[in-house]
Design an enzyme around this catalytic site. Structure first.
Site, mmCIF file in Angstrom:
data_model
loop_
_atom_site.group_PDB
_atom_site.id
_atom_site.type_symbol
_atom_site.label_atom_id
_atom_site.label_comp_id
_atom_site.label_asym_id
_atom_site.label_seq_id
_atom_site.Cartn_x
_atom_site.Cartn_y
_atom_site.Cartn_z
ATOM 1 N N SER A 191 -1.571 1.451 2.028
ATOM 2 C CA SER A 191 -1.851 2.693 1.849
ATOM 3 C C SER A 191 -0.633 3.615 1.502
ATOM 4 O O SER A 191 0.289 3.320 2.142
ATOM 5 C CB SER A 191 -2.842 3.267 2.970
ATOM 6 O OG SER A 191 -3.124 4.806 2.792
ATOM 7 N N TYR A 228 -5.846 5.437 11.593
ATOM 8 C CA TYR A 228 -5.792 4.638 10.208
ATOM 9 C C TYR A 228 -4.337 4.663 9.954
ATOM 10 O O TYR A 228 -3.767 3.316 9.235
ATOM 11 C CB TYR A 228 -6.527 5.531 9.189
ATOM 12 C CG TYR A 228 -6.378 4.888 7.987
ATOM 13 C CD1 TYR A 228 -5.507 5.562 6.915
ATOM 14 C CD2 TYR A 228 -7.449 4.307 7.468
ATOM 15 C CE1 TYR A 228 -5.605 4.941 5.768
ATOM 16 C CE2 TYR A 228 -7.682 3.668 5.929
ATOM 17 C CZ TYR A 228 -6.600 4.065 5.291
ATOM 18 O OH TYR A 228 -6.520 3.879 3.980
HETATM 19 C C1 GCO Z 1 -7.426 10.419 4.105
HETATM 20 C C2 GCO Z 1 -7.695 9.285 3.039
HETATM 21 C C3 GCO Z 1 -6.516 8.419 2.716
HETATM 22 C C4 GCO Z 1 -6.744 7.703 1.755
HETATM 23 C C5 GCO Z 1 -5.990 6.423 1.094
HETATM 24 C C6 GCO Z 1 -4.560 6.976 0.856
HETATM 25 O O1 GCO Z 1 -8.302 10.442 4.874
HETATM 26 O O2 GCO Z 1 -6.267 10.901 4.070
HETATM 27 O O3 GCO Z 1 -8.849 8.279 3.584
HETATM 28 O O4 GCO Z 1 -6.278 7.576 3.866
HETATM 29 O O5 GCO Z 1 -8.051 6.973 1.800
HETATM 30 O O6 GCO Z 1 -5.745 5.554 2.393
HETATM 31 O O7 GCO Z 1 -3.917 5.699 0.613
#
Ligand code: GCO
Length: 255
Positions: free
Chosen positions: A146, A159
């Protein structure tokens, strides 16, 4: 000669979390490049719908329903997939989830769920598939990172931690498996129009921020990740290892 480098004819590709979104777009792209794709997810009905769509388009497709966060289920699922489609040449570690919330109040069960889905899955599935790749002396491992593999933003600490780990696991895999002619790389999507980002897209202030923060001045589409996936799954990338290829409209290149 040069275009044939991107052919996936005769290859088998397992794409985790490919019932929808980025995973399905990548699976469709790899199948158009000639691969026999194995779709994976927990929802058999969703996989069957996706598989039927690809089969109707004349693509080679199988489905393998297993939970990538369950170590035993992964071993059985990979074995079943290879029994059905043949040895896996290409692994796309795509399965992932997002859960947003203030760090100080983030529920510990939410932390465990994000880590299991985004990171344990990469360890379990890659280990199960890579053993055969080593035996055969070749393989392609492509994990979905990501822009959050490199950048942080408030409310998505779990995440972000997992996507940073995906980048570093990719480097570790490259270091250890490269001598077996296995290339391990990652793709870093930017802000892509997906179900996971529905709430962000609907938020005009956030969406405006994405457009202003991205040189391309727009959100990306799932289909725009397919070229990078074919490249990193094909002979065109046989001397590329341990890399994180950003497909983010330029977001991580600028302030
Ligand atoms: C967030 C998004 C991001 C994108 C993606 C970027 O909440 O900022 O979900 O995480 O989805 O992962 O690469």
């Amino acid at each position: 000669m040069s275009l044939s480098l991107f052919s996936l004819q005769g290859k088998v590709a397992l794409v985790t979390g490919s019932g929808q979104g980025i995973g399905l777009a990548i699976a469709e792209g790899l199948s158009e490049a000639g691969a026999h794709v194995v779709l994976n997810g927990r929802d058999r009905a969703k996989l069957e719908r996706a598989g039927d769509m690809l089969a109707r388009a004349g693509r080679k497709v199988s489905i393998s329903t297993f939970d990538v966060t369950d170590h035993e289920a992964v071993a059985a699922g990979v074995a079943a997939a290879e029994a059905q489609a043949g040895p896996i040449d290409i692994l796309i570690n795509n399965a992932g989830m997002q859960r947003r919330g203030a760090f100080l109040d983030f529920p510990v069960e939410g932390w465990h769920e994000v880590v299991a889905t985004n990171l344990h899955s990469v360890f379990y599935v890659t280990q199960a598939v890579a053993k055969g790749m080593v035996a055969r002396g070749r393989g392609k491992i492509v994990s979905i990172g990501s822009v959050m593999s490199e950048l942080g933003r408030p409310t998505i600490v779990p995440y972000t931690a997992t996507k940073g780990a995906v980048k570093m696991m990719t480097r570790g895999l490259a270091a250890e498996l490269g001598k077996h002619n296995i290339q391990a790389n990652a793709i870093g999507p930017g802000y892509i129009v997906t179900e996971m980002n529905k709430a962000l897209i609907a938020d005009e202030a956030f969406s405006g921020w994405v457009r202003s923060r991205t040189p391309a001045a727009r959100w990306g589409e799932t289909g725009e990740l397919v070229g990078a996936a074919i490249f990193l799954s094909s002979a065109a990338s046989d001397y590329v290892n341990g890399q994180l290829l950003m497909v983010d409209g330029g977001m991580t290149a600028v302030v």
